[in-house]
Motif scaffolding. Structure first.
Motif, PDB file in Angstrom:
ATOM      1  N   CYS A  84       1.465  -1.646   0.100  1.00  0.00           N
ATOM      2  CA  CYS A  84      -0.097   0.059   0.177  1.00  0.00           C
ATOM      3  C   CYS A  84       0.813   1.013  -0.324  1.00  0.00           C
ATOM      4  CB  CYS A  84      -1.147   0.090   1.712  1.00  0.00           C
ATOM      5  SG  CYS A  84      -2.216   1.362   1.327  1.00  0.00           S
ATOM      6  N   ASN A  85       1.137   1.805  -1.395  1.00  0.00           N
ATOM      7  CA  ASN A  85       1.960   2.417  -1.246  1.00  0.00           C
ATOM      8  C   ASN A  85       1.456   3.949  -0.252  1.00  0.00           C
ATOM      9  OD1 ASN A  85       3.622   1.577  -3.192  1.00  0.00           O
ATOM     10  ND2 ASN A  85       3.368   1.497  -4.841  1.00  0.00           N
ATOM     11  N   TRP A  86       0.107   4.080  -0.543  1.00  0.00           N
ATOM     12  CA  TRP A  86       0.254   5.541   0.105  1.00  0.00           C
ATOM     13  C   TRP A  86       0.382   5.221   1.775  1.00  0.00           C
ATOM     14  CZ3 TRP A  86      -3.955   5.046   4.493  1.00  0.00           C
ATOM     15  CH2 TRP A  86      -4.382   6.703   5.029  1.00  0.00           C
ATOM     16  N   LEU A  87       0.662   4.143   2.051  1.00  0.00           N
ATOM     17  CA  LEU A  87       1.513   4.746   3.773  1.00  0.00           C
ATOM     18  C   LEU A  87       2.875   4.767   3.863  1.00  0.00           C
ATOM     19  CD1 LEU A  87       0.177   0.836   4.930  1.00  0.00           C
ATOM     20  CD2 LEU A  87      -0.624   3.263   6.174  1.00  0.00           C
ATOM     21  N   CYS A  88       3.558   4.967   2.235  1.00  0.00           N
ATOM     22  CA  CYS A  88       4.543   5.265   2.401  1.00  0.00           C
ATOM     23  C   CYS A  88       4.762   6.848   2.532  1.00  0.00           C
ATOM     24  CB  CYS A  88       5.262   5.697   1.318  1.00  0.00           C
ATOM     25  SG  CYS A  88       5.744   3.415   1.114  1.00  0.00           S
ATOM     26  N   SER A  89       3.388   7.768   2.701  1.00  0.00           N
ATOM     27  CA  SER A  89       3.572   9.025   2.457  1.00  0.00           C
ATOM     28  C   SER A  89       3.113   9.805   4.463  1.00  0.00           C
ATOM     29  CB  SER A  89       2.043  10.036   1.904  1.00  0.00           C
ATOM     30  OG  SER A  89       0.513   9.257   2.682  1.00  0.00           O
ATOM     31  N   TRP A  90       3.099   8.526   5.059  1.00  0.00           N
ATOM     32  CA  TRP A  90       2.680   9.204   6.162  1.00  0.00           C
ATOM     33  C   TRP A  90       4.407   8.802   7.503  1.00  0.00           C
ATOM     34  CZ3 TRP A  90      -0.881   5.022  10.348  1.00  0.00           C
ATOM     35  CH2 TRP A  90      -2.023   5.189   9.170  1.00  0.00           C
ATOM     36  N   TYR A  91       5.238   9.073   6.377  1.00  0.00           N
ATOM     37  CA  TYR A  91       6.780   9.053   7.456  1.00  0.00           C
ATOM     38  C   TYR A  91       7.846  10.064   6.098  1.00  0.00           C
ATOM     39  CZ  TYR A  91       4.791   4.443   8.872  1.00  0.00           C
ATOM     40  OH  TYR A  91       3.756   3.778  10.217  1.00  0.00           O
ATOM     41  N   THR A  92       8.429  10.403   6.991  1.00  0.00           N
ATOM     42  CA  THR A  92       9.439  11.802   6.447  1.00  0.00           C
ATOM     43  C   THR A  92      10.295  10.497   5.691  1.00  0.00           C
ATOM     44  OG1 THR A  92       9.021  12.653   8.295  1.00  0.00           O
ATOM     45  CG2 THR A  92      11.074  13.391   6.990  1.00  0.00           C
ATOM     46  N   GLU A  93      10.800  10.089   6.175  1.00  0.00           N
ATOM     47  CA  GLU A  93      11.728   8.767   5.456  1.00  0.00           C
ATOM     48  C   GLU A  93      11.183   7.384   5.519  1.00  0.00           C
ATOM     49  OE1 GLU A  93      15.985   9.457   5.651  1.00  0.00           O
ATOM     50  OE2 GLU A  93      15.919  11.136   6.860  1.00  0.00           O
ATOM     51  N   PRO A  94      10.461   6.976   4.954  1.00  0.00           N
ATOM     52  CA  PRO A  94       9.199   5.731   5.010  1.00  0.00           C
ATOM     53  C   PRO A  94      10.545   4.534   4.464  1.00  0.00           C
ATOM     54  CG  PRO A  94       8.930   6.866   2.565  1.00  0.00           C
ATOM     55  CD  PRO A  94       9.884   7.180   3.860  1.00  0.00           C
ATOM     56  N   ASN A  95      10.119   3.206   5.357  1.00  0.00           N
ATOM     57  CA  ASN A  95      10.828   1.970   4.956  1.00  0.00           C
ATOM     58  C   ASN A  95       9.677   1.009   5.115  1.00  0.00           C
ATOM     59  OD1 ASN A  95      12.579   0.942   3.601  1.00  0.00           O
ATOM     60  ND2 ASN A  95      14.558   0.695   5.825  1.00  0.00           N
ATOM     61  N   VAL A  96      10.368  -0.563   5.046  1.00  0.00           N
ATOM     62  CA  VAL A  96       9.421  -0.866   4.749  1.00  0.00           C
ATOM     63  C   VAL A  96      10.016  -2.568   4.537  1.00  0.00           C
ATOM     64  CG1 VAL A  96       8.898  -1.398   2.053  1.00  0.00           C
ATOM     65  CG2 VAL A  96       7.497  -2.431   3.703  1.00  0.00           C
TER      66      VAL A  96
END
Length: 184
Positions: A84-96
């Motif tokens: 869910c790429n949208w969740l990357c927008s929740w973070y300043t520097e996202p990781n998964v």
């Protein structure tokens, strides 16, 4: 079909950090600092967020136990079923982190069709509201409704943006990140 679970997180903080694992006052303090910083999605959370979260987690746990689940924890760790790429927008520097769902014991993982908060609180008559699913059941729900991250990419068709997985123990997570849990 190979099913993969995804855990999105702030790269600098590391994965599987969980406010629910902390004493309530400490969790409130940390959430207060996040709100003051105002940099991430979590900074938009309401003042009663932690109390509401703990109530919803308890309801989900009870519903999962009623279906044969055997949660080791009082609170879950959260992942999504599929990306869910949208969740990357929740973070300043996202990781998964990505983990095959077959690594999880069926008795340690539950699902909601959408994020736990709207799923357990919205009153719009959709049949998957206030429901917690097992691995077997979520396959049927996907066959019927599809993946929210495909039919609701932009969030304009309701609060469902992904299928959430609630991980009720740390066995698998501990194998992937032993330094977090002291080598479990």
């Amino acid at each position: 079909m190979t099913l993969v679970l995804y855990h999105y997180y702030e790269a600098a903080q590391g994965p599987f950090r969980n406010l629910s694992s902390l004493p309530l006052e400490e969790a409130r303090e940390i959430l207060g600092m996040i709100v003051q910083e105002g940099k991430t999605f979590a900074s938009q959370r309401a003042g009663d967020y932690m109390e509401t979260r703990l109530i919803l987690e308890s309801r989900a746990r009870e519903a999962f136990i009623a279906k044969g689940g055997q949660p080791a924890n009082l609170y879950p760790h959260y992942m999504t079923l599929g990306p869910c790429n949208w969740l990357c927008s929740w973070y300043t520097e996202p990781n998964v982190v990505q983990i095959d769902w077959d690594e999880f014991d069926d008795r340690s993982i539950s699902f909601t069709y959408g994020d736990l908060f709207p799923t357990m609180r919205y009153e719009d008559g959709k049949p998957y509201r206030k429901q917690v699913y097992t691995k077997g059941e979520i396959r049927e729900v996907i066959a019927r409704y599809g993946l929210p991250q495909e039919w609701n990419k932009h969030g304009d068709r309701g609060p469902e943006r992904y299928i959430e997985a609630q991980i009720w123990d740390e066995n698998v997570i501990g194998r992937y990140y032993p330094s977090i849990y002291g080598g479990l």
